[in-house]
Design an enzyme around this catalytic site. Structure first.
Site, PDB file in Angstrom:
ATOM      1  N   LYS A 111      -6.558  -4.149  -7.259  1.00 17.26           N
ATOM      2  CA  LYS A 111      -6.879  -2.792  -6.791  1.00 17.26           C
ATOM      3  C   LYS A 111      -8.364  -2.479  -6.870  1.00 17.26           C
ATOM      4  O   LYS A 111      -8.816  -1.523  -6.247  1.00 17.26           O
ATOM      5  CB  LYS A 111      -6.088  -1.759  -7.595  1.00 17.26           C
ATOM      6  CG  LYS A 111      -4.623  -1.839  -7.263  1.00 17.26           C
ATOM      7  CD  LYS A 111      -3.867  -0.633  -7.704  1.00 17.26           C
ATOM      8  CE  LYS A 111      -2.459  -0.673  -7.129  1.00 17.26           C
ATOM      9  NZ  LYS A 111      -1.571   0.274  -7.730  1.00 17.26           N
ATOM     10  N   LYS A 192       3.077  -8.329  -0.884  1.00 19.51           N
ATOM     11  CA  LYS A 192       4.102  -7.376  -1.316  1.00 19.51           C
ATOM     12  C   LYS A 192       4.166  -6.169  -0.385  1.00 19.51           C
ATOM     13  O   LYS A 192       3.118  -5.689   0.061  1.00 19.51           O
ATOM     14  CB  LYS A 192       3.665  -6.935  -2.725  1.00 19.51           C
ATOM     15  CG  LYS A 192       4.614  -6.151  -3.526  1.00 19.51           C
ATOM     16  CD  LYS A 192       3.971  -5.767  -4.858  1.00 19.51           C
ATOM     17  CE  LYS A 192       2.871  -4.740  -4.692  1.00 19.51           C
ATOM     18  NZ  LYS A 192       2.423  -4.105  -5.930  1.00 19.51           N
ATOM     19  N   LYS A 195       3.111   0.889  -0.665  1.00 27.07           N
ATOM     20  CA  LYS A 195       3.058   2.240  -0.119  1.00 27.07           C
ATOM     21  C   LYS A 195       1.838   2.442   0.779  1.00 27.07           C
ATOM     22  O   LYS A 195       1.772   3.357   1.542  1.00 27.07           O
ATOM     23  CB  LYS A 195       2.969   3.238  -1.281  1.00 27.07           C
ATOM     24  CG  LYS A 195       4.319   3.603  -1.836  1.00 27.07           C
ATOM     25  CD  LYS A 195       4.211   4.567  -2.993  1.00 27.07           C
ATOM     26  CE  LYS A 195       4.104   3.838  -4.296  1.00 27.07           C
ATOM     27  NZ  LYS A 195       4.489   4.641  -5.458  1.00 27.07           N
TER      28      LYS A 195
END
Ligand code: TYM
Length: 326
Positions: A111, A192, A195
């Site tokens: 991230k 993956k 969202k």
């Protein structure tokens, strides 16, 4: 009684991976256990966000959790920032976790890489997550595969705290489902499903209408030749669909393969299973969304119940770590 705790961030919309990897287990565990579930809004502050959007996503995520089947009468459902013990306990966790341990977290690396602004909170995020879990004397944490490392760290922090300051925290374990623990992006089966808005065609949202779900699954990337079998290395796209089909129908991916020989059949079966799984969730969500005041009332009650448990554990931790009580 077995205590279960888990959390979900109110950032972006809920997607199929959240549902199959975590929320399905949350629902089934609420009856067998003493379950506590949390919308972790403090965790959503670790990345750039819009204040109004965060407030409305927090409320609608609570509604979504009820729509998937969490019942505030059968579990504790609350919002993290409503129980201030989380933020205070996080500091104790930050002082127990090692810098090197936090630096090894793969989610932090993923991230933070390539971003102009990386908050200190993103780095200490797993310490807040440890606080969430340990405050409730948690035995089991139902999560998807991507959270395994954070739960391992939580265990290490609990063990270290207990050995330095005496028995304070229960050491929890992760509960990861046999199918759906790592739902991959339909367009990029090597990453993956998430969202984030990066891959709208590869992500199935819980509120996607049936025709959109069908289209996304039919356009899912599959692999060369038309053989259907489960092998994540050789057949990432097909294996992802088999995992989704398995998780949606209560089977392992290999069992889901039974009787399916062609890609077209696999896609049809998967689309149908996902549409049927989500139909009642969508109906219930739209009903609940009409009554935000009732949702607010329920989560306020949830916070009260959560605070009772969290404050007892935090007092014990404060005492054992050496803070002066008056
Ligand atoms: P979050 O909000 O990213 O995701 C919520 C849950 O959904 C699972 N999940 C998936 N499972 C399978 N396939 C996928 N593609 C997929 N994407 C998401 C996640 O594993 C998770 O279980 N750090 C946590 C939130 C958290 C938490 C906690 C969890 C904060 N405190 C305490 C457990 C206990 C997170 O970001 O989850």
């Amino acid at each position: 009684m077995n205590r279960v705790f888990s959390g979900i961030k109110p950032s972006g919309e809920v997607q199929l991976g959240n549902y199959l990897g975590a929320l399905q287990n949350w629902v089934s565990m609420q009856d067998e256990s003493d379950a506590v579930y949390c919308v972790v809004d403090l965790h959503a502050l670790t990345v750039p966000h819009d204040a109004d959007e965060l407030r409305s996503s927090t409320l609608s995520l609570a509604q979504m959790l009820m729509a998937v089947g969490l019942d505030p009468e059968r579990c504790i459902l609350f919002v993290q920032s409503h129980v201030q013990e989380h933020a205070e306990c996080a500091w104790l966790m930050e002082c127990t976790a090692a810098f090197g341990e936090l630096r090894r977290m793969t989610q932090f690396k993923d991230k933070s890489t390539g971003n102009e602004f990386v908050s200190a909170g993103l780095f200490t995020y797993p310490a807040l997550q440890a606080a969430d879990i340990l405050l409730y004397d948690t035995n089991q944490v139902p999560v998807g595969e991507d959270q395994r490392q954070h739960i391992e760290l939580t265990r290490d922090i609990a063990i270290r705290f207990n050995s330095r300051f005496g028995d304070t925290f229960t050491v929890p374990e992760a509960v990861i489902p046999p199918s759906g623990a790592r739902v991959m992006d339909l367009q990029h089966p090597d990453r993956k499903m998430s969202k984030s808005e990066e891959s709208p065609q590869g992500t199935i949202l819980i509120l996607d209408p049936p025709e959109v779900i069908e289209k996304k699954i039919k356009r899912a990337v599959t692999d060369s030749n038309d053989e259907v079998f489960f092998d994540v290395e050789k057949k990432p796209g097909v294996s992802n669909l088999l995992s989704i089909l398995g998780a949606a129908t209560g089977k392992t991916p290999k069992e889901a393969c039974d009787g399916i020989t062609r890609y077209g059949d696999l896609k049809n079966a998967t689309a149908e299973a996902v549409i049927e799984l989500l139909r009642p969730v969508q109906e219930k969500y739209y009903t609940l969304a009409d009554d935000p005041a009732e949702t607010s009332r329920l989560i306020a009650k949830g916070a009260e119940k959560a605070r009772e448990v969290a404050s007892t554990t935090l007092s014990r931790a404060r005492q054992n770590i050496g803070l002066l009580n008056l």
